[in-house]
Design a protein around this motif. Structure first.
Motif, PDB file in Angstrom:
ATOM      1  N   MET A   3       9.171  -7.981  11.325  1.00  0.00           N
ATOM      2  CA  MET A   3      10.205  -7.847  10.338  1.00  0.00           C
ATOM      3  C   MET A   3      11.057  -6.630  10.648  1.00  0.00           C
ATOM      4  N   THR A   4      10.481  -5.437  10.683  1.00  0.00           N
ATOM      5  CA  THR A   4      11.196  -4.230  11.041  1.00  0.00           C
ATOM      6  C   THR A   4      10.334  -3.445  12.001  1.00  0.00           C
ATOM      7  N   ASP A   5      10.938  -2.434  12.664  1.00  0.00           N
ATOM      8  CA  ASP A   5      10.163  -1.612  13.575  1.00  0.00           C
ATOM      9  C   ASP A   5       9.157  -0.751  12.831  1.00  0.00           C
ATOM     10  N   ALA A   6       9.593  -0.116  11.762  1.00  0.00           N
ATOM     11  CA  ALA A   6       8.709   0.717  10.961  1.00  0.00           C
ATOM     12  C   ALA A   6       8.353  -0.024   9.679  1.00  0.00           C
ATOM     13  N   PRO A   7       7.090   0.086   9.254  1.00  0.00           N
ATOM     14  CA  PRO A   7       6.718  -0.601   8.017  1.00  0.00           C
ATOM     15  C   PRO A   7       7.502  -0.051   6.825  1.00  0.00           C
ATOM     16  N   LEU A   8       7.856  -0.937   5.907  1.00  0.00           N
ATOM     17  CA  LEU A   8       8.541  -0.532   4.689  1.00  0.00           C
ATOM     18  C   LEU A   8       7.515   0.026   3.709  1.00  0.00           C
ATOM     19  N   PRO A   9       7.766   1.202   3.144  1.00  0.00           N
ATOM     20  CA  PRO A   9       6.810   1.758   2.183  1.00  0.00           C
ATOM     21  C   PRO A   9       6.963   1.099   0.819  1.00  0.00           C
ATOM     22  N   ALA A  10       5.849   0.893   0.127  1.00  0.00           N
ATOM     23  CA  ALA A  10       5.889   0.274  -1.194  1.00  0.00           C
ATOM     24  C   ALA A  10       4.824   0.882  -2.084  1.00  0.00           C
ATOM     25  N   GLU A  11       5.096   0.838  -3.371  1.00  0.00           N
ATOM     26  CA  GLU A  11       4.110   1.194  -4.381  1.00  0.00           C
ATOM     27  C   GLU A  11       3.957  -0.006  -5.291  1.00  0.00           C
ATOM     28  N   LEU A  12       2.713  -0.324  -5.655  1.00  0.00           N
ATOM     29  CA  LEU A  12       2.457  -1.442  -6.549  1.00  0.00           C
ATOM     30  C   LEU A  12       1.894  -0.920  -7.851  1.00  0.00           C
ATOM     31  N   LEU A  13       2.410  -1.450  -8.948  1.00  0.00           N
ATOM     32  CA  LEU A  13       1.903  -1.139 -10.272  1.00  0.00           C
ATOM     33  C   LEU A  13       1.440  -2.459 -10.861  1.00  0.00           C
ATOM     34  N   LEU A  14       0.152  -2.561 -11.130  1.00  0.00           N
ATOM     35  CA  LEU A  14      -0.426  -3.807 -11.620  1.00  0.00           C
ATOM     36  C   LEU A  14      -0.753  -3.696 -13.092  1.00  0.00           C
ATOM     37  N   ASP A  15      -0.539  -4.786 -13.799  1.00  0.00           N
ATOM     38  CA  ASP A  15      -0.934  -4.869 -15.185  1.00  0.00           C
ATOM     39  C   ASP A  15      -2.465  -4.816 -15.247  1.00  0.00           C
ATOM     40  N   GLN A  16      -2.999  -4.448 -16.383  1.00  0.00           N
ATOM     41  CA  GLN A  16      -4.450  -4.383 -16.562  1.00  0.00           C
ATOM     42  C   GLN A  16      -5.106  -5.749 -16.339  1.00  0.00           C
ATOM     43  N   ASP A  17      -4.356  -6.846 -16.575  1.00  0.00           N
ATOM     44  CA  ASP A  17      -4.917  -8.191 -16.440  1.00  0.00           C
ATOM     45  C   ASP A  17      -4.963  -8.693 -15.002  1.00  0.00           C
ATOM     46  N   ALA A  18      -4.301  -8.019 -14.074  1.00  0.00           N
ATOM     47  CA  ALA A  18      -4.291  -8.476 -12.680  1.00  0.00           C
ATOM     48  C   ALA A  18      -5.671  -8.237 -12.074  1.00  0.00           C
ATOM     49  N   SER A  19      -6.243  -9.272 -11.510  1.00  0.00           N
ATOM     50  CA  SER A  19      -7.594  -9.174 -10.941  1.00  0.00           C
ATOM     51  C   SER A  19      -7.575  -8.407  -9.617  1.00  0.00           C
ATOM     52  N   ASP A  20      -8.753  -7.923  -9.221  1.00  0.00           N
ATOM     53  CA  ASP A  20      -8.869  -7.242  -7.935  1.00  0.00           C
ATOM     54  C   ASP A  20      -8.593  -8.205  -6.781  1.00  0.00           C
ATOM     55  N   ASP A  21      -8.989  -9.472  -6.934  1.00  0.00           N
ATOM     56  CA  ASP A  21      -8.703 -10.468  -5.897  1.00  0.00           C
ATOM     57  C   ASP A  21      -7.198 -10.648  -5.727  1.00  0.00           C
ATOM     58  N   LEU A  22      -6.483 -10.702  -6.843  1.00  0.00           N
ATOM     59  CA  LEU A  22      -5.036 -10.849  -6.793  1.00  0.00           C
ATOM     60  C   LEU A  22      -4.401  -9.622  -6.146  1.00  0.00           C
ATOM     61  N   ARG A  23      -4.905  -8.440  -6.473  1.00  0.00           N
ATOM     62  CA  ARG A  23      -4.407  -7.204  -5.864  1.00  0.00           C
ATOM     63  C   ARG A  23      -4.583  -7.252  -4.351  1.00  0.00           C
ATOM     64  N   ARG A  24      -5.773  -7.626  -3.897  1.00  0.00           N
ATOM     65  CA  ARG A  24      -6.035  -7.708  -2.449  1.00  0.00           C
ATOM     66  C   ARG A  24      -5.126  -8.730  -1.781  1.00  0.00           C
ATOM     67  N   ASP A  25      -4.941  -9.884  -2.422  1.00  0.00           N
ATOM     68  CA  ASP A  25      -4.096 -10.933  -1.843  1.00  0.00           C
ATOM     69  C   ASP A  25      -2.637 -10.487  -1.740  1.00  0.00           C
ATOM     70  N   LEU A  26      -2.143  -9.805  -2.766  1.00  0.00           N
ATOM     71  CA  LEU A  26      -0.758  -9.344  -2.739  1.00  0.00           C
ATOM     72  C   LEU A  26      -0.565  -8.273  -1.670  1.00  0.00           C
TER      73      LEU A  26
END
Length: 165
Positions: free
Chosen positions: A1-24
């Motif tokens: 996609m790009t030469d350098a990885p794009l930095p990101a921060e994720l903010l998850l709702d309390q209801d988001a599962s750990d599996d969903l977090r890992r998948d995202l």
């Protein structure tokens, strides 16, 4: 996609599962995004806040532009699948009826540009054309968000921009 990885921060709702977090996180990494930090949101929000399940803050135009590359086609498909899964909120453990009004409404995944604050709302059930349009969308055309896909008009729009003229 790009030469350098794009930095990101994720903010998850309390209801988001750990599996969903890992998948995202995995889907975003496949698209060249380095997730610097993943946090859980606190339970209180303001009246104007979008009831999202996940908020990803990243250089949005660079991310969307890179998604159109043929090299990331499989990763992009995986990302769309995670978005679709994430928008299905957990049902009440006592409910067996999918139409139960006690069940919370599905919540979207929100992408936010880290520099401008512009938000793009990826709602449940977006048609393929919405994702295709998003890849070529010039975010500089919008000054306020959030951007939602209007199925009736077949386009991404900001009602706040339209109201401001």
């Amino acid at each position: 996609m790009t030469d350098a990885p794009l930095p990101a921060e994720l903010l998850l709702d309390q209801d988001a599962s750990d599996d969903l977090r890992r998948d995202l996180v995995s889907a975003l990494e496949g698209l060249g995004v380095h997730t610097a930090r993943v946090r859980r949101a606190v339970d209180h929000r303001g009246a104007a806040d979008i009831p999202w399940i996940m908020l990803a803050s990243l250089p949005l135009q660079a991310f969307l532009s890179g998604l159109g590359a043929e090299a990331v086609k499989d990763s992009y498909t995986a990302f769309k699948d995670v978005v679709r899964r994430s928008s299905r909120s957990p049902r009440s453990p006592l409910s067996t009826d999918p139409g139960d009004p006690a069940d919370p409404a599905p919540r979207p995944l929100v992408l936010q540009d880290r520099h401008t604050g512009l938000r793009v709302v990826l709602e449940p059930g977006l048609p393929g054309e919405a994702y295709e349009q998003l890849l070529g969308l010039d975010l500089a055309r919008f000054s306020e968000g959030p951007l939602h896909y209007d199925s009736g008009q077949g386009r991404w729009r900001s009602e706040l921009d339209e109201a401001a003229g």
